[in-house]
Design an enzyme around this catalytic site. Structure first.
Site, PDB file in Angstrom:
ATOM      1  N   PRO A  21       3.182   2.681  14.080  1.00  0.00           N
ATOM      2  CA  PRO A  21       2.946   3.821  13.190  1.00  0.00           C
ATOM      3  C   PRO A  21       2.279   3.328  11.913  1.00  0.00           C
ATOM      4  CG  PRO A  21       5.288   3.208  13.205  1.00  0.00           C
ATOM      5  CD  PRO A  21       4.604   2.340  14.221  1.00  0.00           C
ATOM      6  N   MET A  22       1.194   3.965  11.510  1.00  0.00           N
ATOM      7  CA  MET A  22       0.531   3.552  10.259  1.00  0.00           C
ATOM      8  C   MET A  22      -0.005   4.764   9.511  1.00  0.00           C
ATOM      9  SD  MET A  22      -1.517   0.035  11.128  1.00  0.00           S
ATOM     10  CE  MET A  22      -2.047   0.618  12.733  1.00  0.00           C
ATOM     11  N   GLN A  75       7.420   9.565  14.309  1.00  0.00           N
ATOM     12  CA  GLN A  75       8.261   8.823  13.357  1.00  0.00           C
ATOM     13  C   GLN A  75       8.561   9.671  12.122  1.00  0.00           C
ATOM     14  OE1 GLN A  75       7.093   5.699  10.519  1.00  0.00           O
ATOM     15  NE2 GLN A  75       8.328   4.290  11.732  1.00  0.00           N
ATOM     16  N   CYS A 105       9.747   1.071   5.635  1.00  0.00           N
ATOM     17  CA  CYS A 105       8.581   1.231   4.766  1.00  0.00           C
ATOM     18  C   CYS A 105       8.858   0.678   3.360  1.00  0.00           C
ATOM     19  CB  CYS A 105       8.199   2.701   4.663  1.00  0.00           C
ATOM     20  SG  CYS A 105       6.724   2.919   3.669  1.00  0.00           S
ATOM     21  N   LYS A 144      12.928   1.623  13.390  1.00  0.00           N
ATOM     22  CA  LYS A 144      12.036   0.520  13.008  1.00  0.00           C
ATOM     23  C   LYS A 144      12.509  -0.020  11.666  1.00  0.00           C
ATOM     24  CE  LYS A 144       7.072  -0.492  12.544  1.00  0.00           C
ATOM     25  NZ  LYS A 144       6.780  -0.529  11.118  1.00  0.00           N
ATOM     26  N   ASN A 205       7.346  -7.025  16.145  1.00  0.00           N
ATOM     27  CA  ASN A 205       6.218  -6.563  15.334  1.00  0.00           C
ATOM     28  C   ASN A 205       5.971  -7.509  14.160  1.00  0.00           C
ATOM     29  OD1 ASN A 205       5.836  -4.260  12.695  1.00  0.00           O
ATOM     30  ND2 ASN A 205       4.217  -4.638  14.175  1.00  0.00           N
ATOM     31  N   GLY A 206       4.677  -7.726  13.898  1.00  0.00           N
ATOM     32  CA  GLY A 206       4.277  -8.520  12.736  1.00  0.00           C
ATOM     33  C   GLY A 206       3.302  -9.614  13.093  1.00  0.00           C
ATOM     34  N   ARG A 230      -2.069  -3.734  12.087  1.00  0.00           N
ATOM     35  CA  ARG A 230      -3.371  -3.993  11.442  1.00  0.00           C
ATOM     36  C   ARG A 230      -4.402  -4.559  12.400  1.00  0.00           C
ATOM     37  NH1 ARG A 230      -0.693  -7.501   6.982  1.00  0.00           N
ATOM     38  NH2 ARG A 230       0.607  -7.843   8.830  1.00  0.00           N
TER      39      ARG A 230
HETATM   40  C1  FMN Z   1      -1.942   1.001   6.264  1.00  0.00           C
HETATM   41  C2  FMN Z   1      -0.567   0.834   6.843  1.00  0.00           C
HETATM   42  C3  FMN Z   1       0.255   1.938   6.999  1.00  0.00           C
HETATM   43  C4  FMN Z   1       1.540   1.789   7.539  1.00  0.00           C
HETATM   44  N1  FMN Z   1       2.303   2.899   7.740  1.00  0.00           N
HETATM   45  C5  FMN Z   1       3.506   2.777   8.377  1.00  0.00           C
HETATM   46  C6  FMN Z   1       4.252   3.930   8.753  1.00  0.00           C
HETATM   47  O1  FMN Z   1       3.835   5.070   8.541  1.00  0.00           O
HETATM   48  N2  FMN Z   1       5.450   3.731   9.369  1.00  0.00           N
HETATM   49  C7  FMN Z   1       5.935   2.471   9.651  1.00  0.00           C
HETATM   50  O2  FMN Z   1       7.023   2.336  10.220  1.00  0.00           O
HETATM   51  N3  FMN Z   1       5.228   1.377   9.320  1.00  0.00           N
HETATM   52  C8  FMN Z   1       4.030   1.501   8.725  1.00  0.00           C
HETATM   53  N4  FMN Z   1       3.284   0.392   8.474  1.00  0.00           N
HETATM   54  C9  FMN Z   1       3.769  -0.922   8.954  1.00  0.00           C
HETATM   55  C10 FMN Z   1       3.261  -1.200  10.364  1.00  0.00           C
HETATM   56  O3  FMN Z   1       3.773  -0.265  11.292  1.00  0.00           O
HETATM   57  C11 FMN Z   1       3.653  -2.623  10.810  1.00  0.00           C
HETATM   58  O4  FMN Z   1       5.053  -2.710  10.812  1.00  0.00           O
HETATM   59  C12 FMN Z   1       3.102  -3.703   9.899  1.00  0.00           C
HETATM   60  O5  FMN Z   1       1.732  -3.455   9.586  1.00  0.00           O
HETATM   61  C13 FMN Z   1       3.228  -5.089  10.550  1.00  0.00           C
HETATM   62  O6  FMN Z   1       2.541  -5.137  11.780  1.00  0.00           O
HETATM   63  P1  FMN Z   1       1.065  -5.802  11.903  1.00  0.00           P
HETATM   64  O7  FMN Z   1       1.165  -7.197  11.383  1.00  0.00           O
HETATM   65  O8  FMN Z   1       0.752  -5.738  13.382  1.00  0.00           O
HETATM   66  O9  FMN Z   1       0.147  -4.971  11.056  1.00  0.00           O
HETATM   67  C14 FMN Z   1       2.016   0.511   7.919  1.00  0.00           C
HETATM   68  C15 FMN Z   1       1.183  -0.600   7.739  1.00  0.00           C
HETATM   69  C16 FMN Z   1      -0.085  -0.458   7.228  1.00  0.00           C
HETATM   70  C17 FMN Z   1      -0.963  -1.677   7.078  1.00  0.00           C
END
Ligand code: FMN
Length: 331
Positions: A21-22, A75, A105, A144, A205-206, A230
């Site tokens: 979710p982003m 979410q 978050c 999450k 995740n990460g 990302r």
């Molecule tokens: C621009 C952006 C928006 C995000 N929005 C959410 C969100 O709405 N809900 C959530 O649980 N995590 C959110 N995250 C976190 C991501 O879901 C994820 O946990 C985090 O980016 C780490 O994973 P990655 O390294 O694959 O990016 C967001 C991250 C980014 C970069």
């Protein structure tokens, strides 16, 4: 033990690759693109429970998804058990495959108000919220989380078993503390520890940005699924590449300019169809640079595109780029 099989409710996925979710990215059109490229499960952006309860249009439209996107997780976030329960009831009417609770978050507009990762500082309230949501829906409810608020208060291994007792269906761990935000490396060893602590599926995740990273996360942590954030915003083909890599051991060549432009055009059309012309055009603007990244004249082409407002002119311009490449189309 290697799992690599995700079972949540009726969902059964092998080598599952999930779109994280982003906020600002995983809207209806981006989810569609990632789904077509091989994401096994996609999530909406976080949605405010208060916004849903008050039927604020920005929130209410965020939970809308297309049938083609299934399986989908909606979410929700908030810090009031009653509002979260009501948001769960509202979201459940659309019958997504699952509801996900945002307890991770870090941003001020969420965590600063006691929601998201701030709930890891108040575990009793966090559990109360989870219980209220689980009681309000027949759908599987997942959560999450991060490791904890900061280095001195890492409590994921205490909270997760309590969530499990309440009936949570799976746990996603973004393996950083809130204090870390996005800095440093995600600490995958905690995903392994979580996996050893609970029976429910664990979604890692990460920092997964290549197919090799995904394989390594599965291997090092024993997680049931890998969630990618990302890495997908800059390169949605990561789902296609990783799927092929996990099955055949080879990474396909990256898309050429033509393939990138074709997907951009497809994404653009999807954006307009799903969101209407004005919002569809506006919300595409942040995406042009990642589609054109590293190509000569990309900056100039983007400069032109973000200034265009007429959807037909944009469509025409994109078709011309496809026909003739980038450099003929910059002034
Ligand atoms: C621009 C952006 C928006 C995000 N929005 C959410 C969100 O709405 N809900 C959530 O649980 N995590 C959110 N995250 C976190 C991501 O879901 C994820 O946990 C985090 O980016 C780490 O994973 P990655 O390294 O694959 O990016 C967001 C991250 C980014 C970069």
């Amino acid at each position: 033990m290697l799992q690599r099989e995700l079972n949540i409710g009726k969902l059964k996925l092998q080598n599952a690759l999930l779109l994280a979710p982003m906020e600002g990215y995983t809207d209806i059109s981006f989810r569609g693109v990632c789904k077509e490229l091989g994401a096994d499960l996609v999530y909406t952006e976080f949605v405010s429970s208060e916004g849903l309860r008050r039927d604020v249009s920005r929130s209410s439209r965020k939970i809308i998804f297309r049938e083609e996107e299934r399986p989908v997780g909606i979410q929700i976030f908030g810090n009031d058990p009653q509002a979260m329960g009501e948001a769960a009831r509202i979201s459940s009417r659309l019958q997504p495959e699952l509801l996900d609770l945002n307890f991770g978050c870090p941003v001020r507009k969420v965590a600063g108000k006691g929601s998201g990762a701030a709930l890891m500082k108040t575990p009793d309230l966090l559990l109360e919220i989870a219980e209220a949501v689980i009681r309000s829906t027949d759908l599987p409810v997942t959560a999450k989380l991060r490791l904890g608020w900061d280095e001195d208060s890492i409590n994921i291994l205490e909270i997760a078993p309590e969530l499990e007792k309440l009936g949570i269906a799976a746990i996603t761990l973004h393996a950083r503390t809130r204090a870390q935000k996005y800095s440093g490396n995600a600490r995958w060893e905690w995903i392994r520890r979580l996996k050893d602590r609970v029976q429910v599926p664990v979604i890692g995740n990460g920092d997964v940005v290549t197919p090799q990273d995904a394989l390594q996360m599965f291997a090092e942590t024993g997680c049931d699924a890998v969630m990618i954030g990302r890495g997908a915003t800059s390169y949605p083909w990561i789902f296609r590449d990783t799927r092929i890599f996990l099955n055949d051991g080879v990474v396909p060549p990256p898309p050429d300019l033509r393939e990138r432009l074709e997907l951009l055009l497809h994404h653009y059309r999807l954006s307009l169809t799903c969101k209407g012309e004005e919002r569809g055009v506006r919300e595409m603007r942040k995406l042009y640079s990642s589609y054109l990244r590293d190509y000569p004249y990309a900056r100039q082409v983007r400069y032109q595109l973000v200034r265009m407002t007429d959807p037909k002119v944009i469509e025409e311009y994109l078709l011309q780029l496809l026909e003739e490449g980038l450099q003929r189309h910059v002034d």
